[in-house]
Design a protein around this motif. Structure first.
Motif, PDB file in Angstrom:
ATOM      1  N   PHE A   1      65.494  21.062  19.738  1.00 37.89           N
ATOM      2  CA  PHE A   1      65.705  21.677  21.043  1.00 37.89           C
ATOM      3  C   PHE A   1      64.681  22.782  21.244  1.00 37.89           C
ATOM      4  O   PHE A   1      64.392  23.553  20.328  1.00 37.89           O
ATOM      5  CB  PHE A   1      67.127  22.252  21.071  1.00 37.89           C
ATOM      6  N   TRP A   2      64.120  22.877  22.445  1.00 44.08           N
ATOM      7  CA  TRP A   2      63.162  23.929  22.787  1.00 44.08           C
ATOM      8  C   TRP A   2      63.935  25.090  23.397  1.00 44.08           C
ATOM      9  O   TRP A   2      64.632  24.925  24.390  1.00 44.08           O
ATOM     10  CB  TRP A   2      62.129  23.397  23.772  1.00 44.08           C
ATOM     11  N   GLU A   3      63.787  26.289  22.779  1.00 47.29           N
ATOM     12  CA  GLU A   3      64.518  27.470  23.202  1.00 47.29           C
ATOM     13  C   GLU A   3      63.562  28.626  23.486  1.00 47.29           C
ATOM     14  O   GLU A   3      62.489  28.701  22.910  1.00 47.29           O
ATOM     15  CB  GLU A   3      65.460  27.944  22.090  1.00 47.29           C
ATOM     16  N   GLN A   4      64.002  29.532  24.351  1.00 47.47           N
ATOM     17  CA  GLN A   4      63.269  30.772  24.580  1.00 47.47           C
ATOM     18  C   GLN A   4      63.983  31.885  23.819  1.00 47.47           C
ATOM     19  O   GLN A   4      65.211  31.930  23.784  1.00 47.47           O
ATOM     20  CB  GLN A   4      63.260  31.135  26.066  1.00 47.47           C
ATOM     21  N   TRP A   5      63.200  32.759  23.213  1.00 52.23           N
ATOM     22  CA  TRP A   5      63.716  33.932  22.517  1.00 52.23           C
ATOM     23  C   TRP A   5      62.907  35.142  22.935  1.00 52.23           C
ATOM     24  O   TRP A   5      61.740  35.016  23.301  1.00 52.23           O
ATOM     25  CB  TRP A   5      63.604  33.743  21.000  1.00 52.23           C
ATOM     26  N   GLN A   6      63.526  36.308  22.874  1.00 53.06           N
ATOM     27  CA  GLN A   6      62.817  37.557  23.144  1.00 53.06           C
ATOM     28  C   GLN A   6      62.892  38.439  21.901  1.00 53.06           C
ATOM     29  O   GLN A   6      63.961  38.571  21.291  1.00 53.06           O
ATOM     30  CB  GLN A   6      63.420  38.308  24.324  1.00 53.06           C
TER      31      GLN A   6
ATOM     32  N   LYS B   1      58.455  40.741  23.834  1.00 58.69           N
ATOM     33  CA  LYS B   1      57.889  39.604  24.555  1.00 58.69           C
ATOM     34  C   LYS B   1      58.722  38.340  24.320  1.00 58.69           C
ATOM     35  O   LYS B   1      59.388  38.182  23.303  1.00 58.69           O
ATOM     36  CB  LYS B   1      56.445  39.376  24.136  1.00 58.69           C
ATOM     37  N   VAL B   2      58.648  37.435  25.298  1.00 58.88           N
ATOM     38  CA  VAL B   2      59.379  36.167  25.240  1.00 58.88           C
ATOM     39  C   VAL B   2      58.462  35.091  24.675  1.00 58.88           C
ATOM     40  O   VAL B   2      57.272  35.053  24.973  1.00 58.88           O
ATOM     41  CB  VAL B   2      59.879  35.763  26.647  1.00 58.88           C
ATOM     42  N   PHE B   3      59.027  34.210  23.855  1.00 56.29           N
ATOM     43  CA  PHE B   3      58.277  33.105  23.262  1.00 56.29           C
ATOM     44  C   PHE B   3      59.215  31.910  23.110  1.00 56.29           C
ATOM     45  O   PHE B   3      60.415  32.019  23.390  1.00 56.29           O
ATOM     46  CB  PHE B   3      57.665  33.527  21.920  1.00 56.29           C
ATOM     47  N   VAL B   4      58.668  30.768  22.726  1.00 61.27           N
ATOM     48  CA  VAL B   4      59.487  29.567  22.552  1.00 61.27           C
ATOM     49  C   VAL B   4      59.559  29.169  21.081  1.00 61.27           C
ATOM     50  O   VAL B   4      58.625  29.410  20.313  1.00 61.27           O
ATOM     51  CB  VAL B   4      58.988  28.375  23.391  1.00 61.27           C
ATOM     52  N   VAL B   5      60.681  28.557  20.747  1.00 60.01           N
ATOM     53  CA  VAL B   5      60.933  28.072  19.393  1.00 60.01           C
ATOM     54  C   VAL B   5      61.453  26.652  19.505  1.00 60.01           C
ATOM     55  O   VAL B   5      62.293  26.350  20.359  1.00 60.01           O
ATOM     56  CB  VAL B   5      61.992  28.948  18.681  1.00 60.01           C
ATOM     57  N   LYS B   6      60.948  25.774  18.658  1.00 62.99           N
ATOM     58  CA  LYS B   6      61.526  24.438  18.548  1.00 62.99           C
ATOM     59  C   LYS B   6      62.420  24.484  17.310  1.00 62.99           C
ATOM     60  O   LYS B   6      61.948  24.674  16.199  1.00 62.99           O
ATOM     61  CB  LYS B   6      60.448  23.365  18.401  1.00 62.99           C
TER      62      LYS B   6
ATOM     63  N   PRO C   1      55.174  34.991  17.728  1.00 62.47           N
ATOM     64  CA  PRO C   1      53.741  34.697  17.809  1.00 62.47           C
ATOM     65  C   PRO C   1      52.923  35.800  18.474  1.00 62.47           C
ATOM     66  O   PRO C   1      51.704  35.809  18.369  1.00 62.47           O
ATOM     67  CB  PRO C   1      53.700  33.410  18.633  1.00 62.47           C
ATOM     68  N   HIS C   2      53.581  36.730  19.143  1.00 65.75           N
ATOM     69  CA  HIS C   2      52.859  37.811  19.816  1.00 65.75           C
ATOM     70  C   HIS C   2      52.469  38.931  18.850  1.00 65.75           C
ATOM     71  O   HIS C   2      51.323  39.352  18.815  1.00 65.75           O
ATOM     72  CB  HIS C   2      53.696  38.380  20.969  1.00 65.75           C
ATOM     73  N   CYS C   3      53.448  39.408  18.071  1.00 65.26           N
ATOM     74  CA  CYS C   3      53.152  40.529  17.170  1.00 65.26           C
ATOM     75  C   CYS C   3      52.990  40.077  15.718  1.00 65.26           C
ATOM     76  O   CYS C   3      52.616  40.875  14.868  1.00 65.26           O
ATOM     77  CB  CYS C   3      54.215  41.613  17.278  1.00 65.26           C
TER      78      CYS C   3
ATOM     79  N   GLY D   1      58.588  25.487  14.631  1.00 62.41           N
ATOM     80  CA  GLY D   1      57.510  26.413  14.972  1.00 62.41           C
ATOM     81  C   GLY D   1      57.905  27.325  16.107  1.00 62.41           C
ATOM     82  O   GLY D   1      58.923  27.135  16.764  1.00 62.41           O
ATOM     83  N   SER D   2      57.078  28.339  16.314  1.00 59.82           N
ATOM     84  CA  SER D   2      57.255  29.250  17.446  1.00 59.82           C
ATOM     85  C   SER D   2      55.889  29.505  18.063  1.00 59.82           C
ATOM     86  O   SER D   2      54.886  29.596  17.358  1.00 59.82           O
ATOM     87  CB  SER D   2      57.908  30.562  17.001  1.00 59.82           C
ATOM     88  N   TRP D   3      55.874  29.592  19.399  1.00 54.32           N
ATOM     89  CA  TRP D   3      54.630  29.709  20.142  1.00 54.32           C
ATOM     90  C   TRP D   3      54.810  30.635  21.328  1.00 54.32           C
ATOM     91  O   TRP D   3      55.919  30.862  21.781  1.00 54.32           O
ATOM     92  CB  TRP D   3      54.208  28.332  20.675  1.00 54.32           C
ATOM     93  N   THR D   4      53.696  31.111  21.867  1.00 50.15           N
ATOM     94  CA  THR D   4      53.757  31.800  23.151  1.00 50.15           C
ATOM     95  C   THR D   4      54.197  30.767  24.177  1.00 50.15           C
ATOM     96  O   THR D   4      54.157  29.560  23.912  1.00 50.15           O
ATOM     97  CB  THR D   4      52.389  32.380  23.545  1.00 50.15           C
ATOM     98  N   LEU D   5      54.591  31.200  25.349  1.00 46.19           N
ATOM     99  CA  LEU D   5      55.055  30.261  26.373  1.00 46.19           C
ATOM    100  C   LEU D   5      53.985  29.235  26.720  1.00 46.19           C
ATOM    101  O   LEU D   5      54.270  28.044  26.851  1.00 46.19           O
ATOM    102  CB  LEU D   5      55.503  31.013  27.622  1.00 46.19           C
ATOM    103  N   ALA D   6      52.742  29.672  26.863  1.00 42.63           N
ATOM    104  CA  ALA D   6      51.649  28.762  27.240  1.00 42.63           C
ATOM    105  C   ALA D   6      51.336  27.778  26.107  1.00 42.63           C
ATOM    106  O   ALA D   6      51.170  26.580  26.350  1.00 42.63           O
ATOM    107  CB  ALA D   6      50.402  29.551  27.613  1.00 42.63           C
TER     108      ALA D   6
END
Length: 98
Positions: free
Chosen positions: A54-59, A66-71, A7-9, A81-86
């Motif tokens: 499951f909610w996971e963090q990926w880089q 950057k780090v983001f989350v994926v369900k 979601p960042h780039c 989906g994938s989102w920024t941490l916030a």
């Protein structure tokens, strides 16, 4: 193999371009100074390892880093989906309330 969307780039790439960073949104002990060794051990090492959604963090290690989350569904690898941490935290909390 599956693809992730950063979601960042805005890039959607194969999973090899990313690094798994563990379970997302683990609650840190409220008073770290007063936490027992057992509480710290649970915080550092105990994970849900859920079969299902499951909610996971990926880089994005080969991209913007950057780090983001994926369900993600851990059995079927389907990605909701994938989102920024916030942004992800808002979805996570809304889902937890339901």
């Amino acid at each position: 193999m599956f693809q992730l969307h950063c979601p960042h780039c805005g890039a959607t790439r194969e999973e090899e371009e990313f690094s798994y960073a563990g379970e997302a949104y683990i609650a840190r002990p409220a008073n770290p100074e007063d936490a027992s060794d057992a509480e710290w051990g649970d915080y550092l090492f105990m994970r849900k390892n859920t079969r299902g959604w499951f909610w996971e963090q990926w880089q994005h290690t080969a991209g913007c880093r950057k780090v983001f989350v994926v369900k993600r569904h851990t059995a079927s690898y389907q990605i909701a989906g994938s989102w920024t941490l916030a942004e992800g935290k808002a979805h996570y909390l809304k889902e937890s309330e339901a």
